[in-house]
Design a protein around this motif. Structure first.
Motif, PDB file in Angstrom:
ATOM      1  N   ALA A   1     -15.783  33.961  74.042  1.00 16.39           N
ATOM      2  CA  ALA A   1     -15.310  34.458  75.046  1.00 16.39           C
ATOM      3  C   ALA A   1     -13.693  34.770  75.101  1.00 16.39           C
ATOM      4  O   ALA A   1     -13.180  33.724  74.331  1.00 16.39           O
ATOM      5  CB  ALA A   1     -15.851  33.981  76.275  1.00 16.39           C
ATOM      6  N   VAL A   2     -13.382  35.531  75.751  1.00 13.70           N
ATOM      7  CA  VAL A   2     -11.929  35.780  76.001  1.00 13.70           C
ATOM      8  C   VAL A   2     -11.667  35.482  77.403  1.00 13.70           C
ATOM      9  O   VAL A   2     -12.369  36.323  78.422  1.00 13.70           O
ATOM     10  CB  VAL A   2     -11.288  36.996  75.355  1.00 13.70           C
ATOM     11  CG1 VAL A   2      -9.936  37.095  75.692  1.00 13.70           C
ATOM     12  CG2 VAL A   2     -11.593  37.220  74.094  1.00 13.70           C
ATOM     13  N   GLU A   3     -10.873  34.676  78.090  1.00  9.91           N
ATOM     14  CA  GLU A   3     -10.604  34.657  79.353  1.00  9.91           C
ATOM     15  C   GLU A   3      -9.078  34.492  79.672  1.00  9.91           C
ATOM     16  O   GLU A   3      -8.383  34.166  78.753  1.00  9.91           O
ATOM     17  CB  GLU A   3     -11.512  33.253  79.684  1.00  9.91           C
ATOM     18  CG  GLU A   3     -11.125  32.843  81.260  1.00  9.91           C
ATOM     19  CD  GLU A   3     -11.970  34.358  82.354  1.00  9.91           C
ATOM     20  OE1 GLU A   3     -10.889  35.002  82.680  1.00  9.91           O
ATOM     21  OE2 GLU A   3     -12.757  34.378  82.586  1.00  9.91           O
ATOM     22  N   ASP A   4      -8.517  34.731  80.987  1.00  4.89           N
ATOM     23  CA  ASP A   4      -7.388  34.599  81.371  1.00  4.89           C
ATOM     24  C   ASP A   4      -7.068  33.627  82.712  1.00  4.89           C
ATOM     25  O   ASP A   4      -8.134  33.559  83.434  1.00  4.89           O
ATOM     26  CB  ASP A   4      -6.793  35.860  81.508  1.00  4.89           C
ATOM     27  CG  ASP A   4      -7.293  36.808  82.595  1.00  4.89           C
ATOM     28  OD1 ASP A   4      -7.115  36.654  83.896  1.00  4.89           O
ATOM     29  OD2 ASP A   4      -8.270  37.396  82.217  1.00  4.89           O
ATOM     30  N   VAL A   5      -5.852  33.195  82.666  1.00  4.16           N
ATOM     31  CA  VAL A   5      -5.510  32.499  84.053  1.00  4.16           C
ATOM     32  C   VAL A   5      -4.208  32.667  84.397  1.00  4.16           C
ATOM     33  O   VAL A   5      -3.306  33.266  83.659  1.00  4.16           O
ATOM     34  CB  VAL A   5      -5.556  30.930  83.614  1.00  4.16           C
ATOM     35  CG1 VAL A   5      -6.889  30.154  83.667  1.00  4.16           C
ATOM     36  CG2 VAL A   5      -4.660  30.604  82.405  1.00  4.16           C
TER      37      VAL A   5
ATOM     38  N   ILE B   1     -15.637  30.797  68.807  1.00  3.52           N
ATOM     39  CA  ILE B   1     -14.112  30.829  69.219  1.00  3.52           C
ATOM     40  C   ILE B   1     -13.966  31.585  70.511  1.00  3.52           C
ATOM     41  O   ILE B   1     -14.462  32.706  70.948  1.00  3.52           O
ATOM     42  CB  ILE B   1     -13.476  31.666  67.874  1.00  3.52           C
ATOM     43  CG1 ILE B   1     -13.664  30.793  66.771  1.00  3.52           C
ATOM     44  CG2 ILE B   1     -12.142  32.027  68.267  1.00  3.52           C
ATOM     45  CD1 ILE B   1     -12.801  31.179  65.496  1.00  3.52           C
ATOM     46  N   PHE B   2     -13.132  30.789  71.273  1.00  6.73           N
ATOM     47  CA  PHE B   2     -12.710  31.516  72.542  1.00  6.73           C
ATOM     48  C   PHE B   2     -11.178  31.866  72.460  1.00  6.73           C
ATOM     49  O   PHE B   2     -10.140  31.091  71.787  1.00  6.73           O
ATOM     50  CB  PHE B   2     -12.774  30.227  73.566  1.00  6.73           C
ATOM     51  CG  PHE B   2     -14.267  29.948  74.000  1.00  6.73           C
ATOM     52  CD1 PHE B   2     -15.041  30.619  74.927  1.00  6.73           C
ATOM     53  CD2 PHE B   2     -14.942  29.043  73.031  1.00  6.73           C
ATOM     54  CE1 PHE B   2     -16.384  30.248  74.796  1.00  6.73           C
ATOM     55  CE2 PHE B   2     -16.096  28.552  73.218  1.00  6.73           C
ATOM     56  CZ  PHE B   2     -16.770  29.263  74.213  1.00  6.73           C
ATOM     57  N   GLY B   3     -10.849  33.122  73.321  1.00  5.50           N
ATOM     58  CA  GLY B   3      -9.474  33.484  73.089  1.00  5.50           C
ATOM     59  C   GLY B   3      -8.899  33.211  74.675  1.00  5.50           C
ATOM     60  O   GLY B   3      -9.818  33.387  75.673  1.00  5.50           O
ATOM     61  N   ALA B   4      -7.679  32.897  74.803  1.00  2.20           N
ATOM     62  CA  ALA B   4      -6.975  32.428  75.977  1.00  2.20           C
ATOM     63  C   ALA B   4      -5.738  33.318  76.294  1.00  2.20           C
ATOM     64  O   ALA B   4      -5.016  33.342  75.308  1.00  2.20           O
ATOM     65  CB  ALA B   4      -6.618  31.127  76.320  1.00  2.20           C
ATOM     66  N   GLN B   5      -5.845  33.960  77.475  1.00  3.03           N
ATOM     67  CA  GLN B   5      -4.541  35.000  77.658  1.00  3.03           C
ATOM     68  C   GLN B   5      -4.091  34.544  79.210  1.00  3.03           C
ATOM     69  O   GLN B   5      -4.783  33.705  79.912  1.00  3.03           O
ATOM     70  CB  GLN B   5      -4.901  36.218  77.613  1.00  3.03           C
ATOM     71  CG  GLN B   5      -5.026  36.769  76.206  1.00  3.03           C
ATOM     72  CD  GLN B   5      -5.076  38.200  76.090  1.00  3.03           C
ATOM     73  OE1 GLN B   5      -5.530  39.174  76.709  1.00  3.03           O
ATOM     74  NE2 GLN B   5      -3.864  38.599  75.320  1.00  3.03           N
ATOM     75  N   ALA B   6      -2.819  34.918  79.529  1.00  2.00           N
ATOM     76  CA  ALA B   6      -2.359  34.673  80.979  1.00  2.00           C
ATOM     77  C   ALA B   6      -2.659  36.167  81.621  1.00  2.00           C
ATOM     78  O   ALA B   6      -2.658  37.186  81.024  1.00  2.00           O
ATOM     79  CB  ALA B   6      -0.596  34.723  80.979  1.00  2.00           C
TER      80      ALA B   6
ATOM     81  N   VAL C   1      -5.249  25.177  78.157  1.00  2.00           N
ATOM     82  CA  VAL C   1      -5.729  24.205  78.825  1.00  2.00           C
ATOM     83  C   VAL C   1      -6.642  24.876  80.257  1.00  2.00           C
ATOM     84  O   VAL C   1      -7.681  24.456  80.435  1.00  2.00           O
ATOM     85  CB  VAL C   1      -5.003  23.115  79.033  1.00  2.00           C
ATOM     86  CG1 VAL C   1      -5.516  22.126  80.281  1.00  2.00           C
ATOM     87  CG2 VAL C   1      -4.671  22.446  77.960  1.00  2.00           C
ATOM     88  N   GLY C   2      -5.774  25.672  80.617  1.00  2.00           N
ATOM     89  CA  GLY C   2      -6.034  26.278  82.090  1.00  2.00           C
ATOM     90  C   GLY C   2      -7.633  26.992  81.743  1.00  2.00           C
ATOM     91  O   GLY C   2      -8.440  27.127  82.386  1.00  2.00           O
ATOM     92  N   VAL C   3      -7.407  27.855  80.624  1.00  2.00           N
ATOM     93  CA  VAL C   3      -8.730  28.539  80.364  1.00  2.00           C
ATOM     94  C   VAL C   3      -9.910  27.772  79.949  1.00  2.00           C
ATOM     95  O   VAL C   3     -11.101  28.144  80.314  1.00  2.00           O
ATOM     96  CB  VAL C   3      -8.195  29.571  78.998  1.00  2.00           C
ATOM     97  CG1 VAL C   3      -9.646  30.139  78.510  1.00  2.00           C
ATOM     98  CG2 VAL C   3      -7.548  30.792  79.957  1.00  2.00           C
ATOM     99  N   THR C   4      -9.647  26.651  79.407  1.00  2.00           N
ATOM    100  CA  THR C   4     -10.676  25.814  78.950  1.00  2.00           C
ATOM    101  C   THR C   4     -11.570  25.301  80.372  1.00  2.00           C
ATOM    102  O   THR C   4     -12.738  25.454  80.376  1.00  2.00           O
ATOM    103  CB  THR C   4     -10.195  24.629  78.275  1.00  2.00           C
ATOM    104  OG1 THR C   4      -9.607  24.917  76.723  1.00  2.00           O
ATOM    105  CG2 THR C   4     -11.346  23.664  77.928  1.00  2.00           C
ATOM    106  N   LYS C   5     -10.726  24.922  81.197  1.00  2.00           N
ATOM    107  CA  LYS C   5     -11.119  24.433  82.508  1.00  2.00           C
ATOM    108  C   LYS C   5     -12.066  25.728  83.224  1.00  2.00           C
ATOM    109  O   LYS C   5     -13.148  25.308  83.597  1.00  2.00           O
ATOM    110  CB  LYS C   5     -10.003  24.238  83.545  1.00  2.00           C
ATOM    111  CG  LYS C   5     -10.235  23.562  84.783  1.00  2.00           C
ATOM    112  CD  LYS C   5      -8.996  22.952  85.303  1.00  2.00           C
ATOM    113  CE  LYS C   5      -9.255  22.421  86.722  1.00  2.00           C
ATOM    114  NZ  LYS C   5      -9.238  23.235  87.874  1.00  2.00           N
ATOM    115  N   LYS C   6     -11.519  26.821  83.234  1.00  2.00           N
ATOM    116  CA  LYS C   6     -12.202  27.853  83.842  1.00  2.00           C
ATOM    117  C   LYS C   6     -13.525  28.136  83.066  1.00  2.00           C
ATOM    118  O   LYS C   6     -14.582  28.447  83.602  1.00  2.00           O
ATOM    119  CB  LYS C   6     -11.311  29.162  83.630  1.00  2.00           C
ATOM    120  CG  LYS C   6     -11.662  30.296  84.870  1.00  2.00           C
ATOM    121  CD  LYS C   6     -10.404  31.286  84.785  1.00  2.00           C
ATOM    122  CE  LYS C   6     -10.741  32.549  85.511  1.00  2.00           C
ATOM    123  NZ  LYS C   6      -9.787  33.426  85.554  1.00  2.00           N
TER     124      LYS C   6
END
Lengths: 435, 435
Positions: free
Chosen positions: A348-352, A293-298, A380-385
């Protein structure tokens, strides 16, 4: 995790640990996520022992996964097909409700090609819900709890989508409503929250200010008889997000995905999707196997991402500044649980940043014809990153959530005509377009 | 009805009356609505004999209604469940398309109570489609025809909703696109039409100007290889509206409604819903019985309503001036057929003014939690008026169409916060709200 501020709000409950008089299907009690203490079903959200958050505990149907699967498949084309796994009355489908869910799981082959995903890429598109965000799921469950507990007014603190979902659901279900939003939201969200009638209150402050205000209101006589869907009804409300997990697996042919990318606002949605996946495994509805499970933030509101990268277990609050207003919660209640789940599952948790969010909205639109809200741009942006950074494996089955609709965040996307011309062929020829 | 202006655009066709090489399921030919002449399936839309409009002719499955009903019910939760009745390849569900349809038929008891309807009132809510209007249905069919005929660019003239639907569907299906709109549309529709990429051209003029321009373009080398969904693909495109009839009847338990209220722009939708109902009867999928079809227009663009009231068979064009821009077609191609259907079935055509449209949008929102586009305000407003005038029988089962989404016509609805306050209880108390 301690929440001393909530102590005074935990209303009086009886001594029994189950709730025979409240008919919410398989739900039998509330249980503290921290210390395990059980409480009868009621409009409470914090443990009286340790102030931890409460969750719904179930007596789920077991022993006949094939029968349960058939029962679900024969159910309605909305979240009530999963009523046997939710804290709702058995006759829930007959009550007036917006009946959200069973939104499309779109096989996104053109997006996959652009991102280099070969293992199968899917977009779970929750813009297809009645008010065009995933919030209809959680509100639908809260409405049934509010009915069971005799509330007459529905309320919430909201970054916008929730206000619209509560307003609409309240009308359809015959409740009064009074919802609270930051005063500076997108026009689409404000109109949508207001058009259903009921009261809409703009608060001079950000979401965290709105949230604090609602916590005060709930302890005040002014808020008596009010069901705050994301405060005193939060344990029930949160369970609505489990349906995203159920639907994804059913739509994949009763199979767990390998990887899921989920936006983080309060973090509740991510934790409940994880809970839903674990339930499906426990019930034998899907074959057990690892999933990440991946988390996505701004970037402009990335307290969980920052904590993940720093290796912290707790989340340091931030002051939000991002176009992804529906994710702009600087002090996310479920942040620590999100960190735990991302680490435990190998995610992971990532941001864009805002520019990457807009690029991702346009990428999804021009590959799959899906116009996502800024929150969808974040996932979608975090997936790319994550793919570029080698954290997400492009050879595995991956599901990306789009939780809202681009029509609600129009201002974020600068898009207009390629040309404006007189209605004649010469003018068109001069514009030099070719489709 | 003669369309001499279209003569030069009817492309060369072969002598055969069926089309063995074009695989569009049960579709076998195009047939002139006026003189009955048949032509092979192709990108033509006007009869070479009499210039009448062409319709798709079928070899529909017959003799086993129960088997067909079961086959449909076992199909996907979108319009492709009706593939046996549509001009699409048998494997249509496996091709990339937006897969619209099977939207909610909402039992609107609270709206019924306000309008005094006792026979059962339903809203067919097409805002649940992928780009949130019924246009996704017609475009999905046109996309399959465009594939079959080898077009590489999708195009259209549009009042807004269609432009978004074509842009999104083109991306998903792998076409280029170039769509044409009046330059002064609502922001939501412009952004939605632009965000998917492809070309979006604003035309200085109204929809009828845009339409005339597209008719010129299609006869010009500039338009070669372009499938104009509502011009040279119109016979196929129009069939998409039949799915509204199919869904309404299936969702009523394979039963015809007594009365349907349908918005009129070009009038195509209304005529195709009637066609769909007649097909269901002919196939034995529903029991035959009388039904009444009502047409709804905005007063500011009411050429069909005016003709109906005056007892005319033909429609005198008007210059549109209404907030219901998606219905603002002053010279509706199918106007005469609409008049015929309304009269033949015992229905009527009525119109409401802009103020009544906004009131009806708010009425639907505050009773059922459905936020409709202006076109939905038109149908709900007209339903109210028809009941008041004794033309619509409130004791009969009635279906009202909402064909679009309120988020696309935000400016039409003045709705905002009840109050804006500082985040404290005293300020809230002073606002005097009670939900």
């Amino acid at each position: 995790m301690r929440r001393k501020g909530l102590a005074s709000m935990a209303v009086q409950v009886t001594e029994t640990a189950t709730s025979p008089t409240v008919a919410l299907g398989p739900a039998v009690a509330l249980s503290c996520r921290e210390c395990g203490q059980r409480f009868p079903l009621g409009p409470i959200f914090a443990c009286q022992e340790c102030f931890g958050p409460l969750e719904v505990a179930y007596d789920l149907p077991s022993g006949d996964p094939e029968g349960l699967r058939k029962r679900i498949e024969a159910g309605p084309d909305n979240i009530w097909r999963y009523a046997p796994l939710l804290p709702v009355p058995v006759d829930v489908a007959d009550k007036p409700n917006l009946n959200p869910g069973f939104t499309k799981l779109v096989k996104a082959d053109r997006l996959a090609a652009e991102l280099g995903v070969t293992g199968g890429l899917y977009v779970k598109d929750d813009s297809g819900n009645p008010t065009h965000s995933f919030k209809d799921r959680v509100v639908a469950i809260a409405v049934e709890a509010a009915r069971a507990f005799g509330f007459t007014t529905l309320s919430c603190s909201s970054t916008g989508n929730l206000a619209g979902a509560v307003g609409a659901a309240a009308r359809r279900a015959g409740f009064k409503s009074c919802v609270f939003i930051p005063h500076d939201l997108e026009a689409g969200k404000v109109v949508m929250a207001a058009v259903y009638g009921g009261d809409l209150v703009g608060i001079e402050g950000n979401y965290d200010d709105v949230n604090r205000f609602c916590s005060e209101l709930i302890g005040d006589p002014l808020g008596e008889g009010w069901g705050f869907v994301n405060v005193n009804l939060r344990p029930y409300y949160g369970e609505g997000s489990k349906t995203l997990a159920y639907e994804i697996c059913e739509q994949l042919g009763w199979r767990l995905p390998d990887q899921i990318v989920i936006p983080i606002a309060s973090g509740s949605q991510l934790t409940k999707i994880d809970k839903g996946l674990k339930e499906l495994i426990a019930l034998g509805l899907v074959e057990d196997k690892p999933y990440k499970i991946f988390g996505a933030q701004a970037e402009g509101c990335s307290p969980v991402s920052a904590a993940f990268k720093a290796g912290h277990d707790v989340v340091r609050p931030q002051k939000p500044n991002t176009i992804a207003k529906s994710l702009a919660i600087g002090n996310p209640a479920d942040g620590p649980y999100v960190l735990d789940i991302a680490r435990r599952t190998g995610g992971a948790v990532e941001d864009v940043n805002d520019e990457q969010i807009v690029d991702a909205i346009k990428l999804l639109a021009r590959t799959e014809g899906i116009f996502a809200e800024t929150a969808g741009g974040v996932t979608v942006g975090v997936t790319k990153k994550l793919i570029e950074d080698g954290l997400l494996d492009p050879t595995l089955t991956t599901v990306v959530l789009n939780t809202g609709d681009g029509l609600k965040t129009l201002d974020a996307v600068a898009a207009g005509p390629t040309a404006t011309i007189r209605p004649d062929l010469d003018a068109f020829r001069a514009a030099g377009l070719d489709g």
